[in-house]
Design an enzyme around this catalytic site. Sequence first.
Site, PDB file in Angstrom:
ATOM      1  NE  ARG A  52     -35.176  12.707 -22.869  1.00  0.00           N
ATOM      2  CZ  ARG A  52     -36.472  12.738 -23.026  1.00  0.00           C
ATOM      3  NH1 ARG A  52     -37.074  13.856 -23.446  1.00  0.00           N
ATOM      4  NH2 ARG A  52     -37.234  11.714 -22.792  1.00  0.00           N
ATOM      5  N   GLY A  53     -35.141  11.260 -26.210  1.00  0.00           N
ATOM      6  CA  GLY A  53     -36.511  10.914 -26.564  1.00  0.00           C
ATOM      7  C   GLY A  53     -36.509  10.357 -27.978  1.00  0.00           C
ATOM      8  CB  ALA A  54     -38.176   7.347 -29.379  1.00  0.00           C
ATOM      9  NE  ARG A  92     -29.598   7.404 -25.471  1.00  0.00           N
ATOM     10  CZ  ARG A  92     -30.622   7.773 -24.692  1.00  0.00           C
ATOM     11  NH1 ARG A  92     -31.263   8.891 -24.943  1.00  0.00           N
ATOM     12  NH2 ARG A  92     -31.005   7.017 -23.671  1.00  0.00           N
ATOM     13  CD  GLN A 197     -35.186  10.511 -18.499  1.00  0.00           C
ATOM     14  OE1 GLN A 197     -35.371  10.102 -17.342  1.00  0.00           O
ATOM     15  NE2 GLN A 197     -34.350   9.912 -19.317  1.00  0.00           N
ATOM     16  CG  ASP A 238     -37.308   4.627 -25.786  1.00  0.00           C
ATOM     17  OD1 ASP A 238     -36.869   5.740 -26.088  1.00  0.00           O
ATOM     18  OD2 ASP A 238     -37.926   4.421 -24.724  1.00  0.00           O
ATOM     19  CE  LYS A 249     -35.472   6.590 -20.005  1.00  0.00           C
ATOM     20  NZ  LYS A 249     -34.094   6.365 -20.472  1.00  0.00           N
TER      21      LYS A 249
HETATM   22  O1  MRU Z   1     -33.311   7.944 -22.364  1.00  0.00           O
HETATM   23  P1  MRU Z   1     -34.291   8.884 -22.990  1.00  0.00           P
HETATM   24  O2  MRU Z   1     -34.634  10.059 -22.160  1.00  0.00           O
HETATM   25  O3  MRU Z   1     -33.914   9.224 -24.408  1.00  0.00           O
HETATM   26  O4  MRU Z   1     -35.580   7.982 -23.007  1.00  0.00           O
HETATM   27  C1  MRU Z   1     -36.418   7.849 -24.025  1.00  0.00           C
HETATM   28  C2  MRU Z   1     -37.752   8.260 -23.617  1.00  0.00           C
HETATM   29  O5  MRU Z   1     -38.072   9.417 -23.748  1.00  0.00           O
HETATM   30  C3  MRU Z   1     -38.670   7.342 -23.006  1.00  0.00           C
HETATM   31  O6  MRU Z   1     -38.313   6.057 -22.846  1.00  0.00           O
HETATM   32  C4  MRU Z   1     -40.080   7.620 -23.423  1.00  0.00           C
HETATM   33  O7  MRU Z   1     -40.934   7.160 -22.444  1.00  0.00           O
HETATM   34  C5  MRU Z   1     -40.494   7.034 -24.749  1.00  0.00           C
HETATM   35  S1  MRU Z   1     -39.770   7.694 -26.134  1.00  0.00           S
HETATM   36  C6  MRU Z   1     -40.196   9.300 -26.239  1.00  0.00           C
END
Ligand code: MRU
Length: 351
Positions: A52-54, A92, A197, A238, A249
């Site tokens: 997970r994470g952009a 997603r 997270q 994101d 988030k």
């Molecule tokens: O739902 P996730 O864990 O995939 O969330 C994305 C994120 O990691 C965050 O929103 C983050 O702050 C920015 S994108 C790395």
Amino acid sequence: MKVGGVSWRTVELGRDGRLVLIDQKQIPFAFATVETVDWRDTARCIVDMTVRGAGAIGATGAAGVAQAAITAPDEGFFAAVDVAVAGLRATRPTAQNLFAGIERVRRAMDGASSPAEARERAFFEARAVADDDASACKAIGEHGRALIRDGMRISTHCNAGWLAFVDWGSALSPIYAAHRDGLRLHVWVDETRPRQQGARLTAWELGQEGVPHAIVTDGVIGSIMKRGEVDLVIVGSDRIAANGDVANKVGTYALAVLAKHHGVPFYVAAPSATIDWACPNGDAIPIEERSTDEVHLVHGPDAQGALHTVRVTAPGAGARNPAFDVTPAALITGIITERGVFAPGGLQPRL
Ligand code: MRU
């Protein structure tokens, strides 16, 4: 990134189509990897948040398209690849990097004279998506480092570190750069309900890097700001709309309002692959609605280390679980990208 002294990348695609992902669901209680060869398994890893994470899901989506190309038969090659493209896109909805990564690999195959050539192109483009993510995040660290002074207390939300990208991270990259330069820092880590997270991933990463930090529950940071103990906020993103509105988030918007109220500079760090130029403003950003089980249930080890899932809410209680929120450009001091630091309205597409 280094885990226990060993160099890692969050997403690593091999020449044979084998994809190795860090299993983020197990952190901080264990460090393990997951391997996939079939794009469907890769898509499942995005859906269930193994990865997970952009930036990390952008590189994973790109690798999934390459895996589809590597395994697709010559007969009906592009039809098979396009099934995978649709399946990976559906994993997603919010992170723009996912769509950008998938699109890059699919486009790289256009005009190939044979399936064999398309497979080659897909593999190298997927590797390039991952490499570009890592180098953009390294550059974000260098640009963002200039905003940080010795002794600063920095607040962040969710995880926008190296786990959320291929390497370095976005919001945490300037912090790592400053820490490596010997600056004394303290990071306030929002817990980030419901998936935690911050408490699980960001705190673990900062621990690996030796950066002093403290986890705070999501409602605490306002009173810490009121006491004058936050000098700077840096968060990830994101998706960034063309007008500079930022999806991140859920909880980020509240943090931005607090920062504005207390006069604390609020920066967003993201590679330009996060910017959606076709999206005019934050109202047009799709916000993922996730299972309410994430609100009702928490997971963790007991005193003997055995993992359990327990309910922490009233039986029968209803819940809502939007995973992201939108922070209007007016609340943002600047956006740190690999190209430099911009006012939110000052972003320009690269021609
Ligand atoms: O739902 P996730 O864990 O995939 O969330 C994305 C994120 O990691 C965050 O929103 C983050 O702050 C920015 S994108 C790395």
